[in-house]
Scaffold this active site. Sequence first.
Site, PDB file in Angstrom:
ATOM      1  N   LYS A 326       0.657  -1.223   0.051  1.00  0.00           N
ATOM      2  CA  LYS A 326      -0.052  -0.011   0.064  1.00  0.00           C
ATOM      3  C   LYS A 326       1.026   1.288   0.000  1.00  0.00           C
ATOM      4  CE  LYS A 326      -2.846   1.000   3.616  1.00  0.00           C
ATOM      5  NZ  LYS A 326      -4.082   1.118   4.375  1.00  0.00           N
ATOM      6  N   SER A 473       7.518   8.055  13.120  1.00  0.00           N
ATOM      7  CA  SER A 473       6.270   8.172  12.386  1.00  0.00           C
ATOM      8  C   SER A 473       6.771   8.491  10.618  1.00  0.00           C
ATOM      9  CB  SER A 473       5.163   9.105  12.726  1.00  0.00           C
ATOM     10  OG  SER A 473       4.257   9.281  11.462  1.00  0.00           O
ATOM     11  N   GLN A 475       4.920   8.372   7.955  1.00  0.00           N
ATOM     12  CA  GLN A 475       4.039   9.323   7.329  1.00  0.00           C
ATOM     13  C   GLN A 475       4.274  10.876   7.692  1.00  0.00           C
ATOM     14  OE1 GLN A 475       0.174   8.278   8.782  1.00  0.00           O
ATOM     15  NE2 GLN A 475      -0.030   6.035   7.649  1.00  0.00           N
ATOM     16  N   ASP A 622       2.637  -2.399  12.062  1.00  0.00           N
ATOM     17  CA  ASP A 622       1.296  -2.801  11.525  1.00  0.00           C
ATOM     18  C   ASP A 622       0.904  -4.224  11.482  1.00  0.00           C
ATOM     19  OD1 ASP A 622       0.225  -0.241  10.671  1.00  0.00           O
ATOM     20  OD2 ASP A 622       1.067  -0.484   8.721  1.00  0.00           O
ATOM     21  N   ARG A 702      -6.926  -4.953   9.832  1.00  0.00           N
ATOM     22  CA  ARG A 702      -5.811  -5.808  10.580  1.00  0.00           C
ATOM     23  C   ARG A 702      -6.428  -6.617  11.555  1.00  0.00           C
ATOM     24  NH1 ARG A 702      -2.126  -4.382   6.947  1.00  0.00           N
ATOM     25  NH2 ARG A 702      -1.624  -1.938   6.876  1.00  0.00           N
TER      26      ARG A 702
END
Length: 749
Positions: A326, A473, A475, A622, A702
């Site tokens: 992703k 992080s 992101q 994740d 998830r």
Amino acid sequence: MSQPLFKKVAFIGLGLIGSSLARVIVAEQLAAQIVASTRSKKTLEDAKALGLIQHGYATPEEAVQDADLIVLALPVRATQKVLEQIKPYLADNAIITDVGSTKGNVVEAAKAVFGENLPIGFVPGHPIAGAEHTGVHAGKVDLFVNHKVILTPLPTSADWAVEKLIQLWSAAKAEVICMDVTKHDEVLAHTSHLPHLMAFNLVEQLANREDNLDIFRYAAGGFRDFSRIAASDPQMWHDIFFANKTAILNAVDGFEQQLSVLKKLIAQEDSQALMGLLGHAQAARQHFNHMLAKKPLMEKNKVTQQFTILPGKKTFTGKFTVPGDKSVSHRSIMFGAIAEGTTHVTGFLEGEDALATLQAFRDMGVSIEGPKNGEVTIHGVGMQGLKAPASALYMGNSGTSMRLLSGMLSAQKFDSVMTGDASLSKRPMERIAKPLREMGALIQTTGEKGTPPVSITGSQALKGIQYDLPMASAQVKSGILLAGLWAAGETSVTEPEPTRDHTERMLRAFGYDVKTEGNKISLIGGGKLVGTDIQVPSDISSAAFFMVGAAITEGADVILEAVGINPTRTGVIEILKQMGADLTVENERIAGGEPIADIHIKGSRTLKGIHMPEDQVPLAIDEFPALFIAAACAEGQTVLTGAAELRVKESDRIQVMADGLKIMGIDCTPTEDGIIIEGKGKSGDWSAIFTGGEIESHHDHRIAMSFSMAGLRTSGNITIHGTETVATSFPTFTELANTAGLDLQVMNP
Ligand code: NAP
């Protein structure tokens, strides 16, 4: 018996719409008495015979006496005359509503009769449901089920009147929306009146041709679908076109403009622009379907999709290719869009999140072909080529899109707003907004707690900063680096621990110089990206469920092909190895700047509990829900610390996993930044670990997929609620899991 909602309901007009509502009132026993007045006696007699009304009257004034609800269900052009007739006979506090397809002219008609001080019970309405046939016999009790009903309360309308009408339409199982009168007429002009006008127009155009018989005889399904609505009542549409004249003519103007663009592209054989336009329209259609279809799933107390996993002795074997990564899919679109030249992507993950990114760039004027079987072609517009989107950019469930785009959009010349679904709207955005402000961005998180929507004012000159990330992080790091592409001077980010470096790798693949010195990543603004080919590796996060499944199942033998093994993502491999899993990384190679390999994992020995190494936590962030399942099957205690980030993912993954594990008989203790799990495994014993039970996934994909794997070692049924989101990140999950040997059934609501 409790009091019905109304004492006496009077319908003026009782055709398709009126009689359908009357059928609902009868079926749901919402009124002590129903009466009507229509033009013809025959309709009243038929309505009585059908059991819809107790009395029929020749004139509206007779019908409305003592009525506490009056429904005008007749052509809108008759409204004023009827209101004049009934005005002297209205009971105090009677509710007067209508069902007309236009609203501005109904309000004008009411003002002509009552003046500006309209009765407080007057609340116009419009059910967005219909059929080609009219008349009292055409009505159906379920006409409004799952359809929208728009109420347009006026400043004079009383709340109690609106409330009672909402109750009435809700009993018809319609979704009630309140809207301003002008807005209603504008919206309907585009979504209903213009399509009807076009359908009438196309049929007329073809009917006027000499060869019309041939044309209609050989008409394909598309023509039939498109022209179906031209079979509607001409008188009604004649009235609507006049009644909503201004808004309809505006909509026709917009249509003509768009049509001339299309004409030009075809005449000039501008293939790229035509593909861009058609692709944008097709994607918008799917995107809106999705947005609209998805909404109810997120509402509380709604029945949602569920997985049921049955117990029994399981095998778990096979060679699988899980969907594309992703993170890489998102970035391939973003960087391809701002690059010069064309970018071809293969292995693109066609899940909703990556599609939201794709749609956002289409909305900003980038021509993108595909995705088709994982292939996407992006015609880059260069660093200065993005255009202002016509409306808010919808990011669906994707935190990656919103945080990375915050950086990119802060540097654009135009203003922008980003919104997301219910789950994304709860996620923290200040962590990216704060450093961007330091760079000079004008960015606001307009949600309650620093949450979306995110609103950005363009045309700010950004300057490079040196930023120490307070928490690891990828992101946030990426969002800052992306803003840095447009900023003056150097932008650098220092991270407390290494996080995923897909942004850095892919920027380099697009020819942009990015420096990494220890934990510091830096780049200098003002450069350019050059289009390239990107092969998206299989997603290690998706592969992780199958790794865990194989590791906990006796005799399992699974190979996961071409999985991305970027060193910032391989924490799950390292942790499973430390737990004693029989796992080998084979056939290592490089594709599109990213390392990939086949991962071979067998169920040959019982895992053991460990203290999860903190340096691996950001590299497996994740994968922890899946690893918790592995820990429950391990021998001894597993302790996780330093993973506070897990509490602000799509769900509070620590709490939600702990709740589910406890339900299934596992002793565990959630902590502030991790969890302690007492594994129930015993060396050499492959019997069931979990008791089964009902699990709430909180719409977190998830969580749902992790508990599915628990089904390989369960003694009772496991039912997982709220599993729709699995299709977002891993569309083939259930198919592959069942092929491997899990007994998983999907139940749709
Ligand atoms: P319909 O089936 O033709 O019924 C109209 C009713 O109104 C009939 O009972 C008719 O009486 C009566 N009527 C007609 N002219 C009248 C007048 N001048 N004075 C008193 N009564 C009169 O029509 P409908 O489809 O139910 O439409 C009614 C309203 O709903 C319209 O305003 C329309 O815009 C709106 N609407 C329609 C649809 C749709 O798809 N049809 C969808 C949403 C909203 P007789 O039975 O004696 O002829």
